[in-house]
Motif scaffolding. Sequence first.
Motif, PDB file in Angstrom:
ATOM      1  N   ALA A  19      69.228 -39.886   9.981  1.00 44.98           N
ATOM      2  CA  ALA A  19      67.854 -40.219  10.383  1.00 44.98           C
ATOM      3  C   ALA A  19      66.970 -38.985  10.216  1.00 44.98           C
ATOM      4  O   ALA A  19      65.819 -39.062   9.787  1.00 44.98           O
ATOM      5  CB  ALA A  19      67.844 -40.694  11.831  1.00 44.98           C
ATOM      6  N   GLU A  20      67.557 -37.838  10.509  1.00 48.03           N
ATOM      7  CA  GLU A  20      66.816 -36.585  10.435  1.00 48.03           C
ATOM      8  C   GLU A  20      66.386 -36.294   8.987  1.00 48.03           C
ATOM      9  O   GLU A  20      65.238 -35.943   8.723  1.00 48.03           O
ATOM     10  CB  GLU A  20      67.729 -35.482  10.953  1.00 48.03           C
ATOM     11  CG  GLU A  20      67.013 -34.226  11.342  1.00 48.03           C
ATOM     12  CD  GLU A  20      68.010 -33.110  11.639  1.00 48.03           C
ATOM     13  OE1 GLU A  20      69.203 -33.406  11.905  1.00 48.03           O
ATOM     14  OE2 GLU A  20      67.587 -31.944  11.576  1.00 48.03           O
ATOM     15  N   PHE A  21      67.331 -36.463   8.077  1.00 47.64           N
ATOM     16  CA  PHE A  21      66.991 -36.188   6.684  1.00 47.64           C
ATOM     17  C   PHE A  21      65.977 -37.208   6.176  1.00 47.64           C
ATOM     18  O   PHE A  21      64.980 -36.873   5.544  1.00 47.64           O
ATOM     19  CB  PHE A  21      68.242 -36.206   5.787  1.00 47.64           C
ATOM     20  CG  PHE A  21      67.954 -35.641   4.421  1.00 47.64           C
ATOM     21  CD1 PHE A  21      68.185 -34.299   4.154  1.00 47.64           C
ATOM     22  CD2 PHE A  21      67.388 -36.431   3.424  1.00 47.64           C
ATOM     23  CE1 PHE A  21      67.867 -33.754   2.912  1.00 47.64           C
ATOM     24  CE2 PHE A  21      67.077 -35.902   2.180  1.00 47.64           C
ATOM     25  CZ  PHE A  21      67.312 -34.566   1.922  1.00 47.64           C
ATOM     26  N   ARG A  22      66.244 -38.439   6.498  1.00 49.34           N
ATOM     27  CA  ARG A  22      65.379 -39.522   6.021  1.00 49.34           C
ATOM     28  C   ARG A  22      63.923 -39.325   6.475  1.00 49.34           C
ATOM     29  O   ARG A  22      62.985 -39.543   5.711  1.00 49.34           O
ATOM     30  CB  ARG A  22      65.918 -40.853   6.568  1.00 49.34           C
ATOM     31  CG  ARG A  22      65.300 -42.096   5.966  1.00 49.34           C
ATOM     32  CD  ARG A  22      65.737 -43.340   6.729  1.00 49.34           C
ATOM     33  NE  ARG A  22      67.114 -43.717   6.480  1.00 49.34           N
ATOM     34  CZ  ARG A  22      67.489 -44.618   5.565  1.00 49.34           C
ATOM     35  NH1 ARG A  22      66.585 -45.226   4.823  1.00 49.34           N
ATOM     36  NH2 ARG A  22      68.751 -44.912   5.411  1.00 49.34           N
ATOM     37  N   SER A  23      63.769 -38.869   7.717  1.00 49.96           N
ATOM     38  CA  SER A  23      62.413 -38.785   8.273  1.00 49.96           C
ATOM     39  C   SER A  23      61.562 -37.719   7.568  1.00 49.96           C
ATOM     40  O   SER A  23      60.342 -37.774   7.610  1.00 49.96           O
ATOM     41  CB  SER A  23      62.471 -38.503   9.771  1.00 49.96           C
ATOM     42  OG  SER A  23      62.992 -37.206   9.961  1.00 49.96           O
ATOM     43  N   GLN A  24      62.227 -36.740   6.925  1.00 47.81           N
ATOM     44  CA  GLN A  24      61.441 -35.697   6.259  1.00 47.81           C
ATOM     45  C   GLN A  24      61.480 -35.823   4.733  1.00 47.81           C
ATOM     46  O   GLN A  24      60.897 -35.003   4.029  1.00 47.81           O
ATOM     47  CB  GLN A  24      61.907 -34.308   6.712  1.00 47.81           C
ATOM     48  CG  GLN A  24      63.363 -33.970   6.401  1.00 47.81           C
ATOM     49  CD  GLN A  24      63.594 -33.524   4.978  1.00 47.81           C
ATOM     50  OE1 GLN A  24      63.033 -32.517   4.548  1.00 47.81           O
ATOM     51  NE2 GLN A  24      64.393 -34.276   4.245  1.00 47.81           N
ATOM     52  N   ALA A  25      62.192 -36.831   4.210  1.00 52.46           N
ATOM     53  CA  ALA A  25      62.445 -36.885   2.766  1.00 52.46           C
ATOM     54  C   ALA A  25      61.179 -37.170   1.958  1.00 52.46           C
ATOM     55  O   ALA A  25      60.273 -37.864   2.426  1.00 52.46           O
ATOM     56  CB  ALA A  25      63.497 -37.952   2.479  1.00 52.46           C
ATOM     57  N   ASN A  26      61.150 -36.649   0.753  1.00 56.64           N
ATOM     58  CA  ASN A  26      60.011 -36.915  -0.146  1.00 56.64           C
ATOM     59  C   ASN A  26      59.876 -38.397  -0.452  1.00 56.64           C
ATOM     60  O   ASN A  26      58.786 -38.885  -0.699  1.00 56.64           O
ATOM     61  CB  ASN A  26      60.193 -36.151  -1.462  1.00 56.64           C
ATOM     62  CG  ASN A  26      59.906 -34.671  -1.304  1.00 56.64           C
ATOM     63  OD1 ASN A  26      59.339 -34.250  -0.295  1.00 56.64           O
ATOM     64  ND2 ASN A  26      60.302 -33.878  -2.292  1.00 56.64           N
ATOM     65  N   VAL A  27      61.012 -39.091  -0.482  1.00 57.48           N
ATOM     66  CA  VAL A  27      60.945 -40.538  -0.684  1.00 57.48           C
ATOM     67  C   VAL A  27      62.007 -41.159   0.210  1.00 57.48           C
ATOM     68  O   VAL A  27      63.166 -40.739   0.212  1.00 57.48           O
ATOM     69  CB  VAL A  27      61.109 -40.920  -2.171  1.00 57.48           C
ATOM     70  CG1 VAL A  27      62.396 -40.391  -2.761  1.00 57.48           C
ATOM     71  CG2 VAL A  27      61.023 -42.421  -2.373  1.00 57.48           C
ATOM     72  N   SER A  28      61.603 -42.125   1.026  1.00 55.75           N
ATOM     73  CA  SER A  28      62.553 -42.714   1.973  1.00 55.75           C
ATOM     74  C   SER A  28      62.418 -44.231   2.041  1.00 55.75           C
ATOM     75  O   SER A  28      63.087 -44.872   2.824  1.00 55.75           O
ATOM     76  CB  SER A  28      62.349 -42.105   3.365  1.00 55.75           C
ATOM     77  OG  SER A  28      61.008 -42.286   3.760  1.00 55.75           O
ATOM     78  N   ASP A  29      61.558 -44.779   1.212  1.00 58.64           N
ATOM     79  CA  ASP A  29      61.334 -46.220   1.254  1.00 58.64           C
ATOM     80  C   ASP A  29      61.944 -46.855   0.001  1.00 58.64           C
ATOM     81  O   ASP A  29      61.492 -46.611  -1.116  1.00 58.64           O
ATOM     82  CB  ASP A  29      59.816 -46.476   1.290  1.00 58.64           C
ATOM     83  CG  ASP A  29      59.494 -47.946   1.473  1.00 58.64           C
ATOM     84  OD1 ASP A  29      60.381 -48.804   1.221  1.00 58.64           O
ATOM     85  OD2 ASP A  29      58.349 -48.247   1.849  1.00 58.64           O
ATOM     86  N   ALA A  30      62.962 -47.664   0.213  1.00 57.19           N
ATOM     87  CA  ALA A  30      63.709 -48.241  -0.920  1.00 57.19           C
ATOM     88  C   ALA A  30      62.844 -49.154  -1.783  1.00 57.19           C
ATOM     89  O   ALA A  30      63.264 -49.531  -2.881  1.00 57.19           O
ATOM     90  CB  ALA A  30      64.927 -48.998  -0.411  1.00 57.19           C
TER      91      ALA A  30
END
Length: 676
Positions: A19-30
């Motif tokens: 969740a931590e990585f996803r929340s800051q990722a450049n792209v996180s929406d499939a």
Amino acid sequence: MSSTLSTLLVENRRYEPSAEFRSQANVSDARVYGEALGDPIGFWEAWAKQLDWFEPWTTQLEWKKPFARWFVGGRLNACHNCVDRHVANGLGSKVALIGEGEPGDVRAFTYAHVKDEVSKIANALKAMGVKKGDRVCIYMPMIPELPFTMLACARIGAAHSVVFGGFSSESLYERINDAGAKVVVTADGGWRRGNVVPLKKIADEALASGCPTVTKVLVYERIGEGAEFDRGNWTEGRDLRWSETVDTASTDCPCEPMDSEDLLYILYTSGSTGKPKGIMHTTGGYLTQVYATTQWVFDLKPDDVYWCTADCGWVTGHSYIVYGPMANAATAVVYEGTPDTPDKDRFWRVIEKHKVSILYTAPTAIRTFMKWGEEYPERCDLSSLRLLGSVGEPINPEAWVWYQETIGKGRCPVVDTWWQTETGAIMITPLPGITATKPGSATQPFPGIKAVVFDESGGDVTPVQGALGFYREHAPAQGPERGGILAITDPWPSMLRGIWGDQERYQNVYWSRFDDAYFPGDGTKVDEDGYFWLLGRIDDVMLVSGHNISTMEVESALVDHPAVAEAAVIGRAHEIKGQGISAFVILRAGSAPSPSGEEAVRLAAEIKEHVAKKIGAIARPDDLFFCAELPKTRSGKIMRRLLRDVAEGRALGDTTTLADPSVVAALKEKYESSES
Ligand code: 6R9
């Protein structure tokens, strides 16, 4: 298939992004997958618009199979986009490159500094007569001046052809002449495992064999005075010292506006037959895709310290040390030497020292580190790492998990990225904020890339709906084996534009296997989630430590030895290198001593050394076996498949097409008795 590779097929561990990585990722929406699928050309166009163009394009894509032209009519400059654009946008004082030499010397260059250095080299090249459209051959160690020279070529519109510093004079000679290079840029030497690789001397040997297009040789003084080694000869009028030409040149050199489809570089890659192929990449589409993939696959952020351990002699160095990261204004580390100098912790020391946050390396390196043991990484502080990448060959799940746990401490996503010199940029890969990874699978095509898997009979076996909503346009042929051959059905921006000087070969190699798709030559399985499992080359190109080496090249080097009459070479499973090289050699009658005992050992070593001299150390056979005959078809083709069976200790496969089946049976018996 090797045992390492076949274990890929039963791997079912899964790693969700945190969740931590996803929340800051450049792209996180499939949903990006679906959007790109709906309008792939628009998807790429949106990325292209993030670059600086001197003139906009009029047509997004012109596709006359197998020739693609992207962003037609647009004008831009790759060096401007990697350097000047950032300086103009206030990033002049940001560190672009940190170069660490093997002896421990460290030099950091800001983007403003890079702009000056690159401009000086560009002016020096111009003064040597290099013009837009010319080719420049670069034969240098992995020091910042190598990327600088590549960018200097791009700046003035000359195409570079980088030749790996581990290649022999013959390999260099062949590449200089095939490209018709006007200038060779080299160094007095480079440091490797505590020794000097005498690059200038090797270049002298290549030039002495006859390179009529070369008029000047520019020599960077990397080693300088002091070290004892053979410096080769100085040819007055032809050879120029960097300190007297580049260092004294002006820092003012405008970027040449290039057509989107102008040649950016040629890079040679081995073919299964004949001479190496000069793969051509052009400017606009290439830069767009390396830019996009760097941002999304590595989740690159402004304060990351990024380290790709490749050499610029390979495509990974082109796309993911120079053009992709620098188009994104990254801070990147460039390391000159080997991972075991002065000790086996060198990579981890580099990470600790420069606080590297993104590491991109190869499975062959990871397997070596596993063999050396955990004490080396454990000595160092690796807490700066936040993402790990892999490229070059299939990564076996054991190595993947070791990388994730021992280096990433379970905290860092692992991105296994599949692509080729020919594809120019990453094609199949996880997106670290979206994709659940499975050790050993490169997962799914990057958004906008259309890849499928065909079975042996040409049926498409890719699932209709993958885990990421990945598409399939036709119903898959169902069967127990969802396996076969990878294909790419639609043109992509960074695709090769052909083979330098041989577009017929381009058509034959890549576009004749399937009616309507690009043929990369890799065996691939696809699972029910639509995940791709790349299984290595299906042809006779070996993949040794992540480098393509053709069986044919090694065979020619073997028969070049006076004692060798005939030779066959195969790649066989190798714990560390992915594939190792096995050579089967028939000695010349009369001219050779009887191959037994000590004499055989000495001769085998001598022949192996001969190959290393001809091609480079990377092509040195791991084992060499003397035999009386080779298994051949009636048309005289060596059946390497059967030799692989012999070398890997399997029961022999189909021998019906053999001219004389007893040959291989005898060979197998002799091979096995020689091993015990
Ligand atoms: C980038 C690069 C290309 C060949 C390619 C394939 C193998 C590369 C891989 C991989 C499985 C991966 N390969 N990455 N196989 N998984 N993640 O390596 O280019 O030197 O041209 O080699 O390497 O066989 O076809 P290149």
